[in-house]
Write an enzyme that holds these catalytic residues in place. Structure first.
Site, short mmCIF file in Angstrom:
data_model
loop_
_atom_site.label_atom_id
_atom_site.label_comp_id
_atom_site.label_asym_id
_atom_site.label_seq_id
_atom_site.Cartn_x
_atom_site.Cartn_y
_atom_site.Cartn_z
CB CYS B 191 -0.93 0.01 1.21
SG CYS B 191 -1.99 -1.44 1.34
NE ARG B 238 -9.13 2.63 -3.84
CZ ARG B 238 -8.86 2.94 -5.10
NH1 ARG B 238 -9.12 4.14 -5.58
NH2 ARG B 238 -8.32 2.06 -5.92
CB CYS B 242 -5.93 -0.58 -3.55
SG CYS B 242 -6.18 1.20 -3.38
#
Lengths: 228, 281
Positions: B191, B238, B242
């Site tokens: 991330c 979300r 991702c």
């Protein structure tokens, strides 16, 4: 709420914390209760990724193998799972692992066709799996270089996660030392930039050697718009 | 409780006179305060158009539809969701959303918001996974997104404050932090590849930095209307997007990797007011 009995999918959910937790399917495949507070954060993270049904791990991956292989870390991924820059020892280990796993292309690194490289640099298609799967039979995967780098100075949409590569070949030339270096960086960049965010396009079989040659031409060919 | 209020107080004072830790605020006011306090944040200021549209955020329609659904007697058991406990007691919605994920005694584990909502729709109302009411997770037309937007709206302007008192809450938050930095997939991303530095762009999109809590509160403020997708989206949507772009394995709903990540996300925004619902590019 706990007193309510619901029958579904052949399972009777009764008012037992352990049973309900077990039926949710993530406290161990055997249904036995796992004490997540007894694990280190690292152990728990690995457990959550690989043992709790959180991912479609059995799905086929386009590069071969399964999605489970993608989520099982190799040495570089494990060593670079950190915040900020690696310390000197980690950096040294990562460089060593990268050098060991680097493969020069058969016959040596070379430049391909910069026009093909331009297409590949713009394309963000390929290797996505899950709710939608990229179909490499329908469309060739790309290198997605513009997501992170400026390249052609005339292109307005580019990312800034990586350094600008505008004029890259114009300032460096393209003798064999430069070509070999750029191949090492595209294929397995941790040899020079330990724990870089840049993917290992060669090592991970994300791009073919032919595709890498095209992208290298886009960077290094004097006729490429990158170098105008 | 007293300690939490003390922690949130200086932040609340910083974002403007009207704001207090536990006080509901219009999402547009929350956003305007953040913009004023962070004039140099490229992330927060990236879309003038979206900032302008915020008072007419299309997500506000879902608040009304979600309210009707919440109080309607539905499902095979023909009951409303007023019996659902999101952590503040049955039917108590004010401030509940910003204090999730949390440990629930009745199931003996930590649940994130969507997991808890689905749990209630199944256990109380009697829906099964085959019913579109719980099966359809995404899109402005889904019951889940309408309910999510209504319930989240009841916490707008309140500070993110996921509890960490229970050892499992702390364990999930800590595992979430490890997951945030865990590299994997065909591109070796974590991330932090995109959310580690301030003001970076992926193509045209300016990315929020996780360690900047005033950028991060907007980043984790879902549900939000995504202008580019013309749909209201959730935190879970979300994450799925991702993970897909990162070329990791596909992630599944109602699973603990989601919960751990959201535990960490919301903790990283702790003390900052939530924009519920938000509007994003």
């Amino acid at each position: 709420m706990l007193k309510k009995k619901t029958v579904g999918a052949g399972l009777a959910l009764v008012a037992s914390t352990v049973l309900i937790a077990g039926c949710d399917g993530w406290l161990g495949e055997t249904g036995g209760e796992v004490d997540i507070t007894a694990m280190s954060a690292e152990e728990l993270a690995d457990y959550l990724v690989l043992e709790t049904g959180s991912y479609r791990l059995e799905q086929e991956a386009q590069e071969g193998g399964s999605a489970r292989d993608r989520m099982t870390q190799d040495g570089i991924q494990a060593a670079c799972s950190l915040e900020g820059d690696p310390d000197a020892e980690t950096a040294g280990n990562v460089i060593a692992m990268a050098r060991e796993s680097y493969e020069a292309p058969p016959g040596g690194a070379r430049l391909g066709n910069w026009r093909r490289g331009a297409e590949l640099a713009r394309s963000g298609y390929g290797y996505r799996v899950g709710h939608r799967n990229d179909d490499h039979g329908q469309r060739e995967p790309g290198g997605n270089c513009y997501a992170c780098h400026q390249m052609d100075p005339a292109e307005e949409l580019y990312g800034t996660l990586g350094p600008s590569l505008a004029g890259y070949g114009a300032t460096r030339g393209n003798d064999s030392a430069v070509v070999n270096y750029v191949h090492q960086v595209v294929s397995n960049p941790h040899q020079y930039f330990p724990c870089t965010q840049m993917p290992r396009f060669g090592r991970n079989n994300f791009l073919t050697e032919e595709q890498i040659a095209h992208i290298m031409a886009y960077l290094l060919d004097p006729a490429s718009p990158v170098n105008q | 409780m007293f300690k939490k209020a003390l922690l949130a107080l200086p932040v609340a004072m910083a974002v403007g006179a009207a704001a207090q830790a536990g006080e509901w605020q219009d999402p547009n006011d929350v956003l305007q305060n953040l913009l004023q306090n962070n004039p140099d944040s490229k992330y927060l200021h990236q879309s003038e158009m979206n900032i302008m549209m915020m008072p007419d955020n299309p997500a506000l329609w879902l608040v009304e539809e979600g309210e009707e659904l919440f109080y309607a007697q539905r499902g095979p058991n023909n009951v409303s969701l007023e019996g659902c406990d999101f952590g503040k007691g049955p039917g108590e919605l004010e401030g509940a959303y910003v204090e999730l994920p949390r440990y629930f005694d009745d199931v003996g584990k930590v649940m994130d918001f969507e997991m808890r909502l689905v749990h209630c729709m199944k256990e109380l109302q009697g829906f099964t996974s085959d019913d579109s009411a719980v099966g359809q997770r995404h899109g402005s037309g889904s019951d889940i997104m309408k309910l999510t937007t209504y319930i989240a709206h009841q916490s707008s302007g309140m500070a993110w404050n996921p509890p960490l008192d229970h050892p499992e809450e702390q364990a999930m938050r800590d595992a979430g932090e490890v997951l945030f930095f865990r590299r994997g997939g065909a591109m070796d991303f974590n991330c932090a590849s995109c959310h580690g530095d301030a003001g970076k762009q992926i193509r045209a999109s300016v990315l929020p930095q996780m360690r900047d809590s005033q950028e991060w509160t907007k980043a984790v403020s879902w549900p939000a209307h995504r202008a580019g997708q013309d749909n209201v989206r959730s935190q879970n949507h979300r994450i799925r997007g991702c993970v897909w772009q990162m070329r990791h394995a596909g992630i599944l709903p109602d699973t603990p990797v989601n919960t751990a990540l959201i535990s960490f996300w919301n903790d990283a925004a702790r003390g900052e007011p939530a924009i519920l619902p938000d509007l994003k590019r």
